[in-house]
Design an enzyme around this catalytic site. Sequence first.
Site, PDB file in Angstrom:
ATOM      1  N   ILE A 197       3.801  -4.433  -6.047  1.00 47.10           N
ATOM      2  CA  ILE A 197       5.172  -4.016  -5.753  1.00 47.10           C
ATOM      3  C   ILE A 197       5.948  -5.114  -5.026  1.00 47.10           C
ATOM      4  O   ILE A 197       7.178  -5.211  -5.173  1.00 47.10           O
ATOM      5  CB  ILE A 197       5.201  -2.673  -4.965  1.00 47.10           C
ATOM      6  CG1 ILE A 197       6.617  -2.103  -4.924  1.00 47.10           C
ATOM      7  CG2 ILE A 197       4.630  -2.836  -3.569  1.00 47.10           C
ATOM      8  CD1 ILE A 197       7.237  -1.800  -6.275  1.00 47.10           C
ATOM      9  N   GLU A 216       4.685   5.191  -3.915  1.00 49.59           N
ATOM     10  CA  GLU A 216       3.707   5.752  -2.970  1.00 49.59           C
ATOM     11  C   GLU A 216       2.368   5.044  -3.071  1.00 49.59           C
ATOM     12  O   GLU A 216       2.071   4.414  -4.069  1.00 49.59           O
ATOM     13  CB  GLU A 216       3.513   7.244  -3.227  1.00 49.59           C
ATOM     14  CG  GLU A 216       3.376   7.655  -4.682  1.00 49.59           C
ATOM     15  CD  GLU A 216       2.256   7.029  -5.447  1.00 49.59           C
ATOM     16  OE1 GLU A 216       1.135   6.959  -4.881  1.00 49.59           O
ATOM     17  OE2 GLU A 216       2.472   6.596  -6.600  1.00 49.59           O
ATOM     18  N   GLY A 276       1.083   3.244  -9.581  1.00 49.77           N
ATOM     19  CA  GLY A 276       1.815   3.771  -8.437  1.00 49.77           C
ATOM     20  C   GLY A 276       2.513   2.640  -7.692  1.00 49.77           C
ATOM     21  O   GLY A 276       2.908   1.645  -8.307  1.00 49.77           O
ATOM     22  N   GLU A 277       2.691   2.820  -6.370  1.00 50.56           N
ATOM     23  CA  GLU A 277       3.392   1.829  -5.516  1.00 50.56           C
ATOM     24  C   GLU A 277       4.870   1.717  -5.855  1.00 50.56           C
ATOM     25  O   GLU A 277       5.552   0.837  -5.330  1.00 50.56           O
ATOM     26  CB  GLU A 277       2.796   0.402  -5.658  1.00 50.56           C
ATOM     27  CG  GLU A 277       1.361   0.255  -5.300  1.00 50.56           C
ATOM     28  CD  GLU A 277       0.877  -1.200  -5.459  1.00 50.56           C
ATOM     29  OE1 GLU A 277       1.691  -2.095  -5.752  1.00 50.56           O
ATOM     30  OE2 GLU A 277      -0.335  -1.416  -5.278  1.00 50.56           O
ATOM     31  N   GLY A 278       5.352   2.529  -6.778  1.00 52.60           N
ATOM     32  CA  GLY A 278       6.721   2.347  -7.257  1.00 52.60           C
ATOM     33  C   GLY A 278       6.831   1.260  -8.315  1.00 52.60           C
ATOM     34  O   GLY A 278       7.940   0.826  -8.651  1.00 52.60           O
TER      35      GLY A 278
END
Lengths: 320, 320
Positions: free
Chosen positions: B85, B143, B285-287
Site C-alpha cells: 500500500i 485494512e 487487503g491494505e486498501g
Amino acid sequence: GNDEAARAAAARQNTLTKPQGSLGRLEEVAIWLARWQGRAKPQLDRMKIVVFAGSHGVTAQGVSAFPAEVTAQMVANFAAGGAAINQLAKVAGAELEVIPLQVEQPTGDFTQEAAMSEAEFLSAVATGYDAVSSDLDLVSLGEMGIGNTTTAAALATALFGGGADKWVGRGTGVDDAGLKRKATAIEAGLTRHRDILNDPLRVAAALGGRELAAMLGAALAARKHGVPLLLDGFVTSAAVAPLFKLNADALAHAVAGHVSAEAGHRGLLEALKLQPLLNLGMRLGEGSGAAVAINVLHAAVACHNGMASFAEAGVSDNSA
Amino acid sequence: GNDEAARAAAARQNTLTKPQGSLGRLEEVAIWLARWQGRAKPQLDRMKIVVFAGSHGVTAQGVSAFPAEVTAQMVANFAAGGAAINQLAKVAGAELEVIPLQVEQPTGDFTQEAAMSEAEFLSAVATGYDAVSSDLDLVSLGEMGIGNTTTAAALATALFGGGADKWVGRGTGVDDAGLKRKATAIEAGLTRHRDILNDPLRVAAALGGRELAAMLGAALAARKHGVPLLLDGFVTSAAVAPLFKLNADALAHAVAGHVSAEAGHRGLLEALKLQPLLNLGMRLGEGSGAAVAINVLHAAVACHNGMASFAEAGVSDNSA
C-alpha cells in the site's frame, strides 16, 4: 523473452511482504515486463503510445455513424491536445506520438477491390515498424479511422471464421441497419477476396487498413527489440491477429490492456489467447483503454521494485 | 449528492470529442465524483487512503495461515514504507494514513463472547469517523488484521444469510482444513449471538472487529461530509454492509474499487448492489485494490476536465 530475468522476478515476488500471489495480475505483469525488458526489476521510464490514423474506402458502404472526414479532424484534435488520448497519455506518464497514414487518401473499398496493394501494405507496415525503437520500456498501440471497426471485423471473420455477424459491433454507434450494412460489406469482401483468405498477410492487405498494417509493423518491431507491447481495443487486436495466425507465439510479448464494449472484442481476445487487464466498458479506440492500463503497470512495477521482503521488514511468513 | 452538479457533468460528457458513452465507466465515475464533490468539474487533489488495523480473538480458532503477530509487524512495515500500500499510495498520488486500533489487544473470540462491547464498538466507529475530514476530494479505505476475512465472512453470513460456506474464502492462504475451521467458527458465532442477528449494528459489534467498525465510521463521515468513498476488498465491503442493511441508500456515495479473489467478495458486492471497477485477481487487503482503482479515477477526471468539445475542436458530430 529473457527466461532468467522472468525467473528472478518471480523469485523476488515470493519474498515480498504479502501472501504469495495476493497481488494477482500485478505480479503477473511485473514478471512479464521483466521477461521482455530482460531485467529482474523492470522500469517504465520511457513509454510511448503510438496512435496510427487511416482512412477507409469501405465507408462508402455506410458502415459508420460518423462522416469519414472525422478521421482528419480527430488527427488535428490529437495535435491540439483535446482528445481523450492526450489526457490519458499525460496521466500515464507516456509520450504520445500520432502518425497519420495518408489520411486524405482512403484505401480501396474492399467490397470492390483490395484495400491496399502489396506495396502500399508493406509501406504502412514499415511506418509502424520504424515507430518503435529499442530503447523503449513499453509501447502501447492505438488507432483512429472512421470505418475501421468494419475493417477489423473483416480481418477477424477472414482469420477466425464464424461469419461476419459474430464480429461486427456498433463501433462509434451505428443503428441496427448500419450493423447489417457492416455485415453485408464484410461478406461481400470475403467473397471478392476468397482466393487469398488462407494467407494472413494478404488478408491484412486486401481487407485491412493502413493504420492496422502499421500496428502490425509496430508489433513486429517491439518483438524484434524486446519491447513489451500493450494492445488496446478491437481494432488493435485485429491488426496484430495476422501475426498470431502465422505463429501462435508471435504475440507472447503482448498484453491486452482492456476488453472493450465493441461486440467482437472479447471473442477476438479469446482467439488470440489474451486476457485483458481492464474491463471498463470503453469503446473509443485511440489507444485509450491501453493508456488506462499503463497505470496498472505502474502500480505493478512500484510494488515489485519498492516493497520490502519478509526478512527486511521482520515480518513472520506463513512457513514460520 | 448534488443532482445539479451531476447533471452538469453528464451534459459536459456529451459535448466532448468522442462518441457518447464511449469512455464507459470513466464517464460514470466522473459524474459520480461530480455528484458527491458538488461541482461539475471534479478534482482529485486531496485524497486519503486510510488503513485501519485490528486484532481478532477468533484467530484462536486456527482460521488464518499467518500468525496473529503479523498484524503488528505489518503496521510497522506500513510505517517503514515497505508494504504494497505504501507503493500504491505513491503511484495514486494519495496520502496514506495508518490507524492501528489497540492491535496489542485482540477483540473477544466471537465463538465464545461478543467481539466488542457496545462502548468498544462505538469507540472504534468514532476513530474511523474522525479520520475523514470535509476537505477531502476522495477517501479510500483499507485494512490489516490477521483473521479478519473470518470476521468479514461472519458479518456477511449474519446480514445476508446463505450459510458460512457461501462467504468463507482462503484469506491469506488457508488450506481446506483451515477453510472448514473458518466456517465452523462462523456457525458457532451465529449460534452464540443468535438473539441479535436482526440488528446490523449489534452484529457489527458482536461478530466484527475494531478495524471494520472504524471503516463503518469512516463511511458515515464521508457521507456526512459529501466525500466520495472508494471501497477495497471483501473485508472493507463487509465492514460497511451493516449501513446498507440499515438503509439501502447509505452507500450511494461509494464505488467498489475492485472485486478481489477472495471467494465471497463478488457475492457481497452483488448484495450491496456495487459494480467493481477492477478485477485483477488481487486479495491482499491494505486498501491495495482501491489504491490501484484511484488511477482509473485520475484517468476519468483528466478526460472529463481536459478534453475539447466537438465545437471547440471543429470535429463533426454524428448528428451533422
